[in-house]
Design a protein around this motif. Structure first.
Motif, PDB file in Angstrom:
ATOM      1  N   VAL A  17       0.769  -1.153   0.048  1.00 22.68           N
ATOM      2  CA  VAL A  17      -0.143  -0.072  -0.038  1.00 22.68           C
ATOM      3  C   VAL A  17       0.961   1.273  -0.014  1.00 22.68           C
ATOM      4  O   VAL A  17       0.498   2.223  -0.915  1.00 22.68           O
ATOM      5  CB  VAL A  17      -1.074   0.183   1.201  1.00 22.68           C
ATOM      6  CG1 VAL A  17      -1.615   1.330   1.387  1.00 22.68           C
ATOM      7  CG2 VAL A  17      -2.043  -1.054   1.058  1.00 22.68           C
ATOM      8  N   GLY A  18       1.970   1.291   0.819  1.00 21.49           N
ATOM      9  CA  GLY A  18       2.617   2.525   0.754  1.00 21.49           C
ATOM     10  C   GLY A  18       3.654   2.441  -0.280  1.00 21.49           C
ATOM     11  O   GLY A  18       3.999   3.669  -0.697  1.00 21.49           O
ATOM     12  N   ARG A  44      -1.102   8.835  12.298  1.00 24.98           N
ATOM     13  CA  ARG A  44      -2.595   8.275  11.753  1.00 24.98           C
ATOM     14  C   ARG A  44      -2.255   7.530  10.396  1.00 24.98           C
ATOM     15  O   ARG A  44      -2.898   6.593  10.233  1.00 24.98           O
ATOM     16  CB  ARG A  44      -3.629   9.526  11.795  1.00 24.98           C
ATOM     17  CG  ARG A  44      -4.125   9.942  13.102  1.00 24.98           C
ATOM     18  CD  ARG A  44      -4.915  10.925  13.069  1.00 24.98           C
ATOM     19  NE  ARG A  44      -5.993  10.740  12.179  1.00 24.98           N
ATOM     20  CZ  ARG A  44      -6.999  11.398  11.698  1.00 24.98           C
ATOM     21  NH1 ARG A  44      -6.844  12.807  11.842  1.00 24.98           N
ATOM     22  NH2 ARG A  44      -8.064  10.980  10.871  1.00 24.98           N
ATOM     23  N   ALA A  45      -1.333   8.353   9.666  1.00 26.61           N
ATOM     24  CA  ALA A  45      -0.800   7.846   8.458  1.00 26.61           C
ATOM     25  C   ALA A  45      -0.258   6.495   8.654  1.00 26.61           C
ATOM     26  O   ALA A  45      -0.598   5.474   7.752  1.00 26.61           O
ATOM     27  CB  ALA A  45      -0.252   8.557   7.470  1.00 26.61           C
ATOM     28  N   ASP A  87       5.329  12.292   4.288  1.00 27.88           N
ATOM     29  CA  ASP A  87       5.550  13.730   3.781  1.00 27.88           C
ATOM     30  C   ASP A  87       4.304  14.550   3.547  1.00 27.88           C
ATOM     31  O   ASP A  87       3.117  13.989   3.036  1.00 27.88           O
ATOM     32  CB  ASP A  87       5.996  13.442   2.232  1.00 27.88           C
ATOM     33  CG  ASP A  87       7.366  12.790   2.311  1.00 27.88           C
ATOM     34  OD1 ASP A  87       8.072  12.796   3.251  1.00 27.88           O
ATOM     35  OD2 ASP A  87       7.958  12.352   1.349  1.00 27.88           O
ATOM     36  N   VAL A  88       4.103  15.897   3.941  1.00 26.59           N
ATOM     37  CA  VAL A  88       2.823  16.646   3.910  1.00 26.59           C
ATOM     38  C   VAL A  88       3.054  17.768   3.161  1.00 26.59           C
ATOM     39  O   VAL A  88       4.171  18.407   3.056  1.00 26.59           O
ATOM     40  CB  VAL A  88       2.235  16.616   5.412  1.00 26.59           C
ATOM     41  CG1 VAL A  88       2.059  15.241   5.984  1.00 26.59           C
ATOM     42  CG2 VAL A  88       2.951  17.534   5.984  1.00 26.59           C
ATOM     43  N   PHE A  89       1.889  18.342   3.167  1.00 27.86           N
ATOM     44  CA  PHE A  89       2.286  20.091   2.649  1.00 27.86           C
ATOM     45  C   PHE A  89       1.346  20.703   3.782  1.00 27.86           C
ATOM     46  O   PHE A  89       0.414  20.284   4.263  1.00 27.86           O
ATOM     47  CB  PHE A  89       1.428  20.301   1.183  1.00 27.86           C
ATOM     48  CG  PHE A  89       1.924  19.640   0.144  1.00 27.86           C
ATOM     49  CD1 PHE A  89       3.209  20.215  -0.377  1.00 27.86           C
ATOM     50  CD2 PHE A  89       1.748  18.543  -0.593  1.00 27.86           C
ATOM     51  CE1 PHE A  89       3.856  19.554  -1.549  1.00 27.86           C
ATOM     52  CE2 PHE A  89       2.088  17.828  -1.537  1.00 27.86           C
ATOM     53  CZ  PHE A  89       3.235  18.297  -1.965  1.00 27.86           C
ATOM     54  N   GLU A 110       2.460  11.769   1.016  1.00 26.55           N
ATOM     55  CA  GLU A 110       2.595  10.099   0.581  1.00 26.55           C
ATOM     56  C   GLU A 110       3.368   9.802   2.032  1.00 26.55           C
ATOM     57  O   GLU A 110       3.788  10.458   2.833  1.00 26.55           O
ATOM     58  CB  GLU A 110       3.478   9.975  -0.446  1.00 26.55           C
ATOM     59  CG  GLU A 110       4.810  10.328  -0.565  1.00 26.55           C
ATOM     60  CD  GLU A 110       5.526  10.093  -2.072  1.00 26.55           C
ATOM     61  OE1 GLU A 110       6.440   9.432  -1.722  1.00 26.55           O
ATOM     62  OE2 GLU A 110       4.897  10.628  -2.840  1.00 26.55           O
ATOM     63  N   ILE A 111       3.456   8.485   2.092  1.00 28.03           N
ATOM     64  CA  ILE A 111       4.312   7.701   3.065  1.00 28.03           C
ATOM     65  C   ILE A 111       5.257   6.816   2.478  1.00 28.03           C
ATOM     66  O   ILE A 111       5.079   6.481   1.442  1.00 28.03           O
ATOM     67  CB  ILE A 111       3.223   6.798   4.061  1.00 28.03           C
ATOM     68  CG1 ILE A 111       4.070   6.428   5.284  1.00 28.03           C
ATOM     69  CG2 ILE A 111       2.675   5.738   3.285  1.00 28.03           C
ATOM     70  CD1 ILE A 111       3.244   5.849   6.399  1.00 28.03           C
ATOM     71  N   ASN A 112       6.414   6.852   3.010  1.00 25.84           N
ATOM     72  CA  ASN A 112       7.540   5.865   2.400  1.00 25.84           C
ATOM     73  C   ASN A 112       7.977   4.954   3.734  1.00 25.84           C
ATOM     74  O   ASN A 112       8.420   5.353   4.628  1.00 25.84           O
ATOM     75  CB  ASN A 112       8.635   6.936   2.216  1.00 25.84           C
ATOM     76  CG  ASN A 112       8.362   7.711   0.993  1.00 25.84           C
ATOM     77  OD1 ASN A 112       8.883   7.266  -0.067  1.00 25.84           O
ATOM     78  ND2 ASN A 112       7.728   8.786   1.381  1.00 25.84           N
ATOM     79  N   THR A 113       7.676   3.797   3.463  1.00 21.99           N
ATOM     80  CA  THR A 113       7.817   2.595   4.221  1.00 21.99           C
ATOM     81  C   THR A 113       9.569   2.251   4.662  1.00 21.99           C
ATOM     82  O   THR A 113       9.719   1.513   5.384  1.00 21.99           O
ATOM     83  CB  THR A 113       7.067   1.456   4.046  1.00 21.99           C
ATOM     84  OG1 THR A 113       7.191   0.766   2.860  1.00 21.99           O
ATOM     85  CG2 THR A 113       5.539   1.752   4.269  1.00 21.99           C
TER      86      THR A 113
END
Length: 366
Positions: A136-137, A296-297, A310-312, A323-326
């Motif tokens: 998913v990530g 939470r992500a 990563d967010v804005f 996004e998320i990086n696992t």
């Protein structure tokens, strides 16, 4: 039963044997090798017996040299694992007995649940996310669906599947026009390190950008550009069943006179196009909101071990998930270790913590 001999010397404690797996078949091969070099230099040799295992771009496995300098990014040189890098073996079966695997692979064929599935089948403990969370990530399309399903804020986007682009390009272009505002960012759905990512300011560049992304992945995302600061947060799994932990946030600051956005060159090959700051200069309430959303992500995808989120942060203080990086970049100068360093956990301590988390966690259903 004989009485124990208290005068005899105690048996030496065996070091934990850790296989560092790096390289791989994805476009992020060189970054994975650089990550491994950083871990090789920092891991405690008194505590861990390190076995470097390189995977070539063609998929061959080699017991690689432990010389970290062979795999470092130096003067723009991209390191490479080849069959000449060490002794070739027939995959995991010939690597030998290890206590834990640290899969330092980025991108498809490693970060996407494939090697995690192999290790689960073999009953070998490993660092990081499990099969589902890794898959998913890696896939930005399904990642966003999971985030939205958990009520997390994501920006507008359009998915371009292979059949869509091959059979109905005009409809895809119209969908982008109707749903998104320019500029947009076109990117492979399952790649990292900004490979194949293009900023598109108007419709004329859209088709070319999609073709560039398709070079790396037949499935493509077109995301609406968001005005805001690029903020990241490092998440670390909890010990003994505890809650995940979030670092202080960090910030990517791009020199827009030198680079359009934080692309591959700005990340890895240039010293002047971008800089990182940890901790980020944010109001306390916004910083706390970033950390909350990062955790939470992580929990939304069933993350384990580590992730970088990563967010804005928009001008009005809204936090929107990117996004998320696992398995984020993990060299000493990468953002993930930098943010933990700023939070009070050094790079060697972070490596130790991740290995201990892996040893604590069983394989199989959990």
């Amino acid at each position: 039963m004989s009485e124990p001999n208290h005068d005899s010397p105690a048996e030496p404690t065996r070091r934990v044997r850790v296989a560092l797996v790096f390289g791989g078949r994805s476009g992020e091969h060189a970054i994975s090798a650089a990550t491994a070099a950083g871990v090789m230099r920092a891991i405690d040799p008194e505590k861990y017996d390190v076995l470097p295992v390189g995977i070539t771009r063609e998929g061959a496995w080699v017991i690689a040299s432990g010389d970290a300098s062979r795999y470092e990014l130096a003067s723009g040189r991209l390191p490479e694992v080849t069959r000449e890098s060490g002794r070739e073996v027939a995959g995991l079966a010939e690597v030998g007995e290890v206590d834990v695997v640290f899969p330092l692979l980025h991108g498809p064929y490693g970060e996407d649940g494939t090697i995690q599935g192999l290790l689960e089948l073999a009953g070998v403990r490993y660092v990081g996310a499990g099969v589902l969370a890794s898959a998913v990530g890696m896939d930005k399309h399904y990642m966003k669906l999971v985030f939205a399903g958990h009520g997390l804020p994501v920006g507008p986007y359009v998915v371009v599947r292979p059949r869509d682009w091959e059979q109905r390009q005009a409809e895809v272009v119209r969908e982008v026009q109707e749903r998104l505002r320019f500029p947009v960012f076109v990117k492979p759905a399952r790649a990292g390190s900004s490979l194949g990512v293009t900023r598109v300011d108007d419709l004329t560049g859209l088709a070319e950008a999609i073709e560039a992304a398709r070079y790396h992945d037949p499935k493509v995302l077109v995301e609406q550009g968001l005005e805001g600061r690029e903020i990241e947060c490092a998440v670390l799994g909890g010990r003994d069943g505890g809650a995940p932990r979030a670092s202080v946030p960090g910030e990517i600051v791009v020199d827009h006179d030198a680079a359009t956005f934080y692309d591959f060159e700005a990340k890895y090959l240039s010293d002047s196009q971008a800089r990182t700051e940890a901790p980020a200069d944010l109001p306390a309430d916004v910083s706390e909101r970033v950390r909350e959303i990062a955790v939470r992500a992580f929990e939304a995808i069933d993350g384990e071990g580590l992730s970088r989120v990563d967010v804005f942060v928009t001008p009005d203080g809204e936090v929107v998930l990117n996004e998320i990086n696992t398995m984020p970049g993990f060299t000493p100068i990468s953002m993930y270790p930098q943010m933990w360093e700023a939070t009070g956990l050094s790079y060697p301590e972070l490596i130790d913590e991740l290995i201990q988390l892996a040893l604590e966690r069983p394989t199989g259903l959990r």
